[in-house]
Design an enzyme around this catalytic site. Sequence first.
Site, PDB file in Angstrom:
ATOM      1  CG  HIS A 103      -3.758  17.438  -8.768  1.00 20.63           C
ATOM      2  ND1 HIS A 103      -2.303  17.532  -8.725  1.00 20.63           N
ATOM      3  CD2 HIS A 103      -3.962  16.211  -9.705  1.00 20.63           C
ATOM      4  CE1 HIS A 103      -1.743  16.510  -9.150  1.00 20.63           C
ATOM      5  NE2 HIS A 103      -2.691  15.728  -9.887  1.00 20.63           N
TER       6      HIS A 103
HETATM    7  C1  LIG Z   1       3.391   7.275  -0.856  1.00 20.03           C
HETATM    8  C2  LIG Z   1       4.597   8.375  -1.301  1.00 20.03           C
HETATM    9  C3  LIG Z   1       4.509   9.564  -0.458  1.00 20.03           C
HETATM   10  C4  LIG Z   1       5.800   7.769  -1.501  1.00 20.03           C
HETATM   11  O1  LIG Z   1       6.319   7.675   0.179  1.00 20.03           O
HETATM   12  P1  LIG Z   1       7.602   6.966   0.575  1.00 20.03           P
HETATM   13  O2  LIG Z   1       7.394   6.762   2.087  1.00 20.03           O
HETATM   14  O3  LIG Z   1       8.693   7.496  -0.033  1.00 20.03           O
HETATM   15  O4  LIG Z   1       7.286   5.314   0.046  1.00 20.03           O
HETATM   16  P2  LIG Z   1       7.966   4.670  -1.191  1.00 20.03           P
HETATM   17  O5  LIG Z   1       8.131   5.415  -2.309  1.00 20.03           O
HETATM   18  O6  LIG Z   1       9.379   3.984  -0.618  1.00 20.03           O
HETATM   19  O7  LIG Z   1       6.995   3.419  -1.514  1.00 20.03           O
HETATM   20  C5  LIG Z   1       6.655   2.339  -0.627  1.00 20.03           C
HETATM   21  C6  LIG Z   1       5.842   1.480  -1.094  1.00 20.03           C
HETATM   22  O8  LIG Z   1       4.669   1.769  -1.387  1.00 20.03           O
HETATM   23  C7  LIG Z   1       4.250   1.842  -2.749  1.00 20.03           C
HETATM   24  N1  LIG Z   1       3.523   3.027  -3.091  1.00 20.03           N
HETATM   25  C8  LIG Z   1       4.092   4.388  -3.092  1.00 20.03           C
HETATM   26  N2  LIG Z   1       3.101   5.090  -3.474  1.00 20.03           N
HETATM   27  C9  LIG Z   1       2.181   4.399  -3.809  1.00 20.03           C
HETATM   28  C10 LIG Z   1       0.713   4.770  -4.211  1.00 20.03           C
HETATM   29  N3  LIG Z   1       0.369   6.125  -4.462  1.00 20.03           N
HETATM   30  N4  LIG Z   1      -0.142   3.739  -4.279  1.00 20.03           N
HETATM   31  C11 LIG Z   1       0.367   2.539  -4.217  1.00 20.03           C
HETATM   32  N5  LIG Z   1       1.491   1.988  -3.513  1.00 20.03           N
HETATM   33  C12 LIG Z   1       2.210   3.132  -3.620  1.00 20.03           C
HETATM   34  C13 LIG Z   1       5.619   1.767  -3.579  1.00 20.03           C
HETATM   35  O9  LIG Z   1       5.550   1.052  -4.643  1.00 20.03           O
HETATM   36  C14 LIG Z   1       6.450   0.765  -2.281  1.00 20.03           C
HETATM   37  O10 LIG Z   1       5.984  -0.482  -2.392  1.00 20.03           O
HETATM   38  P3  LIG Z   1       7.043  -1.783  -2.465  1.00 20.03           P
HETATM   39  O11 LIG Z   1       7.783  -1.574  -0.797  1.00 20.03           O
HETATM   40  O12 LIG Z   1       6.278  -2.875  -2.810  1.00 20.03           O
HETATM   41  O13 LIG Z   1       8.011  -1.590  -3.429  1.00 20.03           O
HETATM   42  C15 LIG Z   1       4.413   8.656  -2.784  1.00 20.03           C
HETATM   43  O14 LIG Z   1       4.618   7.534  -3.550  1.00 20.03           O
HETATM   44  C16 LIG Z   1       3.300   9.238  -3.162  1.00 20.03           C
HETATM   45  O15 LIG Z   1       2.133   8.808  -3.774  1.00 20.03           O
HETATM   46  N6  LIG Z   1       3.220  10.687  -3.246  1.00 20.03           N
HETATM   47  C17 LIG Z   1       2.075  11.685  -3.622  1.00 20.03           C
HETATM   48  C18 LIG Z   1       2.790  12.476  -4.462  1.00 20.03           C
HETATM   49  C19 LIG Z   1       1.854  13.271  -5.669  1.00 20.03           C
HETATM   50  O16 LIG Z   1       0.551  13.345  -5.357  1.00 20.03           O
HETATM   51  N7  LIG Z   1       2.162  13.945  -6.539  1.00 20.03           N
HETATM   52  C20 LIG Z   1       1.518  14.504  -7.360  1.00 20.03           C
HETATM   53  C21 LIG Z   1       2.507  15.733  -7.845  1.00 20.03           C
HETATM   54  S1  LIG Z   1       1.763  16.686  -9.100  1.00 20.03           S
END
Ligand SMILES: CC(C)(COP(=O)(O)OP(=O)(O)OC[C@H]1O[C@@H](n2cnc3c(N)ncnc32)[C@H](O)[C@@H]1OP(=O)(O)O)[C@@H](O)C(=O)NCCC(=O)NCCS
Length: 255
Positions: A103
């Site tokens: 969203h």
């Molecule tokens: C980015 C995302 C895909 C994670 O990707 P990933 O490759 O698994 O990466 P990680 O979770 O290992 O995070 C990597 C780094 O980015 C940071 N990070 C993750 N998501 C972030 C975000 N949205 N904004 C800022 N930093 C973020 C983490 O804290 C981590 O930092 P660090 O290395 O200093 O600890 C996930 O965090 C995200 O934002 N997904 C979207 C989910 C969503 O919209 N959900 C709604 C469902 S209703």
Amino acid sequence: MIFKRLREDLDAFMARDPAARSRLEVVLCYPGYHALLFYRISHKLWVRRWHLVARMLSQLARLLTQIEIHPGARIGRRLVIDHGCGVVIGETAEIGDDVTLYHGVTLGGIAPSVDSDAQRDRKRHPTVADGAIVGAGAHVLGPITVGASARVGSNAVVTRDVPAGVTAVGIPARVVMPQDKGRAKEFAAYGTPSEGLPDPLARTIDNLRGQIAHLLDRVEELENRAKGAEGSGSETEGVQAAQSARTFRRQGEKP
Ligand SMILES: CC(C)(COP(=O)(O)OP(=O)(O)OC[C@H]1O[C@@H](n2cnc3c(N)ncnc32)[C@H](O)[C@@H]1OP(=O)(O)O)[C@@H](O)C(=O)NCCC(=O)NCCS
């Protein structure tokens, strides 16, 4: 054909949303699926140049789902728009296969209101390649590309290309790691100064290092000039300062 696509879309929702318990539930309760259904029809009308009818249909979809997909956008197979509310997909956006959007995602132009005549009929919205995931509230702006299987973190603002397979987060979005952690070494190169660094943070650090080196050169030059003016042959304060400036610069060159 259109029914085959819709069935595939349905299966994609089942596969990618752990909360989906049955196809019937998706058909009845998922605005992302409803918006896609409307889009598939309105896009057919759009390409047949029934532009106004197509737009009216997409507006009806927006009214019902709060998801705005321009009928001119090109969307591949098995798109999942989860929750959906507030999603905006612009006219020249292109979405590959197996993409997931949450969203509040915008696939928009950078400044559509500025000189809109010049921007008309030009690509001004992003391309999201196969398998990419764009998190809730992320804004992907301009005719850029989010690479295949890349992940855009929630609330990120992306204004530059995101390479395939990496994760980009923050404002402005920066690459934090490859999605496939086994390929981490490949991406260590982003930390080294070179033209075309894809990581905006690395680029900023690189620029700052260049500026510091330039400033240190300038300080050294001024100190030497001051020393010359004093006319002393011994180790003056100016010479010591110049030496420490040189040492500092050398350390800065090898972080
Ligand atoms: C980015 C995302 C895909 C994670 O990707 P990933 O490759 O698994 O990466 P990680 O979770 O290992 O995070 C990597 C780094 O980015 C940071 N990070 C993750 N998501 C972030 C975000 N949205 N904004 C800022 N930093 C973020 C983490 O804290 C981590 O930092 P660090 O290395 O200093 O600890 C996930 O965090 C995200 O934002 N997904 C979207 C989910 C969503 O919209 N959900 C709604 C469902 S209703």
